[in-house]
Design a protein around this motif. Structure first.
Motif, short mmCIF file in Angstrom:
data_model
loop_
_atom_site.label_atom_id
_atom_site.label_comp_id
_atom_site.label_asym_id
_atom_site.label_seq_id
_atom_site.Cartn_x
_atom_site.Cartn_y
_atom_site.Cartn_z
N ASP A 159 0.82 -1.21 0.00
CA ASP A 159 0.00 0.00 0.00
C ASP A 159 0.85 1.27 0.00
O ASP A 159 0.34 2.36 0.20
N LEU A 160 2.16 1.13 -0.23
CA LEU A 160 3.04 2.31 -0.31
C LEU A 160 3.72 2.33 -1.67
O LEU A 160 4.00 1.29 -2.26
N ASP A 161 3.99 3.52 -2.16
CA ASP A 161 4.70 3.72 -3.43
C ASP A 161 6.09 3.07 -3.36
O ASP A 161 6.87 3.36 -2.44
N THR A 162 6.41 2.20 -4.32
CA THR A 162 7.66 1.44 -4.24
C THR A 162 8.89 2.36 -4.29
O THR A 162 9.86 2.15 -3.56
N GLY A 163 8.84 3.36 -5.17
CA GLY A 163 9.99 4.27 -5.29
C GLY A 163 10.25 5.02 -3.99
O GLY A 163 11.40 5.12 -3.53
N VAL A 164 9.19 5.56 -3.40
CA VAL A 164 9.34 6.32 -2.15
C VAL A 164 9.77 5.38 -1.01
O VAL A 164 10.66 5.71 -0.21
N LEU A 165 9.17 4.20 -0.97
CA LEU A 165 9.53 3.22 0.06
C LEU A 165 11.02 2.87 -0.04
O LEU A 165 11.74 2.84 0.97
N THR A 166 11.51 2.62 -1.27
CA THR A 166 12.92 2.29 -1.48
C THR A 166 13.82 3.43 -1.01
O THR A 166 14.81 3.21 -0.30
N ARG A 167 13.48 4.65 -1.41
CA ARG A 167 14.31 5.79 -1.03
C ARG A 167 14.32 6.01 0.48
O ARG A 167 15.35 6.33 1.07
N LEU A 168 13.17 5.83 1.12
CA LEU A 168 13.10 6.00 2.58
C LEU A 168 13.92 4.92 3.29
O LEU A 168 14.67 5.21 4.23
N MET A 169 13.81 3.67 2.82
CA MET A 169 14.53 2.58 3.48
C MET A 169 16.05 2.77 3.35
O MET A 169 16.79 2.62 4.31
N PHE A 170 16.49 3.12 2.13
CA PHE A 170 17.93 3.28 1.96
C PHE A 170 18.42 4.64 2.45
O PHE A 170 19.61 4.80 2.76
N GLY A 171 17.51 5.60 2.60
CA GLY A 171 17.85 6.83 3.31
C GLY A 171 18.17 6.53 4.77
O GLY A 171 19.11 7.08 5.35
N THR A 172 17.40 5.62 5.36
CA THR A 172 17.66 5.20 6.74
C THR A 172 19.03 4.54 6.84
O THR A 172 19.83 4.85 7.73
N VAL A 173 19.29 3.61 5.92
CA VAL A 173 20.58 2.92 5.88
C VAL A 173 21.72 3.94 5.77
O VAL A 173 22.66 3.94 6.57
N ASN A 174 21.62 4.82 4.78
CA ASN A 174 22.72 5.76 4.51
C ASN A 174 22.95 6.73 5.66
O ASN A 174 24.07 7.20 5.88
N SER A 175 21.88 7.04 6.41
CA SER A 175 22.00 8.04 7.48
C SER A 175 22.93 7.56 8.59
O SER A 175 23.42 8.37 9.38
N VAL A 176 23.20 6.26 8.62
CA VAL A 176 24.08 5.73 9.68
C VAL A 176 25.49 6.34 9.57
O VAL A 176 26.16 6.51 10.59
N VAL A 177 25.92 6.69 8.36
CA VAL A 177 27.27 7.30 8.24
C VAL A 177 27.39 8.59 9.02
O VAL A 177 28.49 9.00 9.39
N GLU A 178 26.26 9.25 9.27
CA GLU A 178 26.29 10.55 9.95
C GLU A 178 26.63 10.44 11.43
O GLU A 178 27.10 11.40 12.03
N TRP A 179 26.33 9.29 12.03
CA TRP A 179 26.51 9.21 13.50
C TRP A 179 27.25 7.97 13.96
O TRP A 179 27.59 7.87 15.14
N TYR A 180 27.53 7.02 13.06
CA TYR A 180 28.25 5.82 13.49
C TYR A 180 29.63 6.19 14.02
O TYR A 180 30.33 6.99 13.41
N GLU A 181 29.99 5.61 15.16
CA GLU A 181 31.34 5.81 15.71
C GLU A 181 32.03 4.47 15.86
O GLU A 181 31.57 3.62 16.64
N PRO A 182 33.13 4.25 15.13
CA PRO A 182 33.85 2.99 15.25
C PRO A 182 34.21 2.74 16.71
O PRO A 182 34.65 3.65 17.42
#
Lengths: 206, 206
Positions: A159-182
């Motif tokens: 029930d969600l737009d596939t393109g927007v769903l994909t971008r939101l999911m991988f936006g979540t993934v990519n956002s980890v670079v902003e705060w991940y600390e080794p």
């Protein structure tokens, strides 16, 4: 300042005798500078200065600033491509493939945080950047059929737009670079599990 | 090049007679250049050139590059703060407050995409940037108690680390600046609804 040493064969040796830096060390230091100072605003002189070597010693390792950019983003994209390919070619269900892609992508960006950060901040101001952005778009295009298949299989809601769903999911993934600390409180694997649980199960369920 | 006109009272007038640009037009054009070219690599000469005005005409509108940065990120942060404050002070349930914050933040970043992009890419290379980063961290700190309260109320699952959950949820929200296109297929409100449904319901449920 010109190049004072002839280009060396950089493929067959990872350690240079002279300043004690490997080529990967040089790339890592340069990419940290690009991310901190901005790629356009960083000169080879800045990179040499951070490493405590002369510009001519730096050119012993690497031919140009753009060459460093290309090597770093290629390294990041190769790693992300490999995760996608492994997931796509596995015999897991469609939904499991998407979950594996999310977990694997987070592991990659924790393992090579600076290069992935550089990749995600590309603006397309040069041919190298345009090529890398093109490759990023192709990666996204190859992800969408996986999400589609998971929707058809009933493992991802339809029930969600596939393109927007994909971008939101991988936006979540990519956002980890902003705060991940080794070496931080949670390991990359634990962060990946949090993202998978949130994105598939939702914050409201437990 | 120095300032050739005395500073004007920029609060009481949005339109300048001379080049036909308002102060907001100048800020918007400068922020687009910062995002495209990199803040450090953008000069006031670049901004003047994009607007088709002289540098002295540009200084008629604005005192410095850093002044533009400060105005733009302050505008974005004020708008995000207002969303947080409205949600926090409302009589909604704790979970509804978090949902309202997610939706409202996406609406803000679609409405002022360039300024929010600039805010999210700050690296702390100057006092203005350090101050803005400090304010960003304070905003995150004020969000965590809302998530905590929603966990206590049973509206957000409690089996995930609150800090990581918060960063992942707002990483999703922030990632919208990377691909949102004004006038695109989905409105900001529809994108906000997709994010809320994904983050609370999860991709596996429907």
């Amino acid at each position: 300042m010109g190049r004072v040493n002839p280009p060396v064969n950089i493929q067959t040796s990872t350690h240079r005798g002279r300043p004690g830096y490997s080529r990967d060390d040089v790339i890592d230091a340069a990419v940290r500078e690009f991310n901190q100072r901005g790629y356009e605003a960083t000169s080879m002189g800045h990179v040499a200065s951070v490493l405590g070597i002369s510009k001519s010693a730096l050119y012993h390792h690497i031919s140009s600033k753009e060459g460093i950019l290309e090597l770093a983003v290629t390294r990041a994209q190769d790693a992300l491509d490999a995760v996608l390919q492994e997931a796509a070619e596995s015999d897991m269900s469609a939904g499991e493939k998407v979950r594996a892609l999310i977990r694997g992508s987070i592991e990659v960006l924790c393992a090579d945080q600076e290069s992935v950060t550089l990749l995600l901040r590309l603006r397309g101001n040069s041919e190298v950047e345009k090529h890398a952005l093109q490759r990023r778009r192709e990666l996204t295009r190859r992800v969408i059929p996986l999400i589609d298949a998971a929707q058809v299989a009933g493992e991802v809601r339809s029930d969600l737009d596939t393109g927007v769903l994909t971008r939101l999911m991988f936006g979540t993934v990519n956002s980890v670079v902003e705060w991940y600390e080794p070496g931080g409180r949670l390991s990359p694997g634990e962060i990946a599990r949090h993202a998978e649980v949130l994105l598939f199960g939702g914050a409201a369920h437990s």
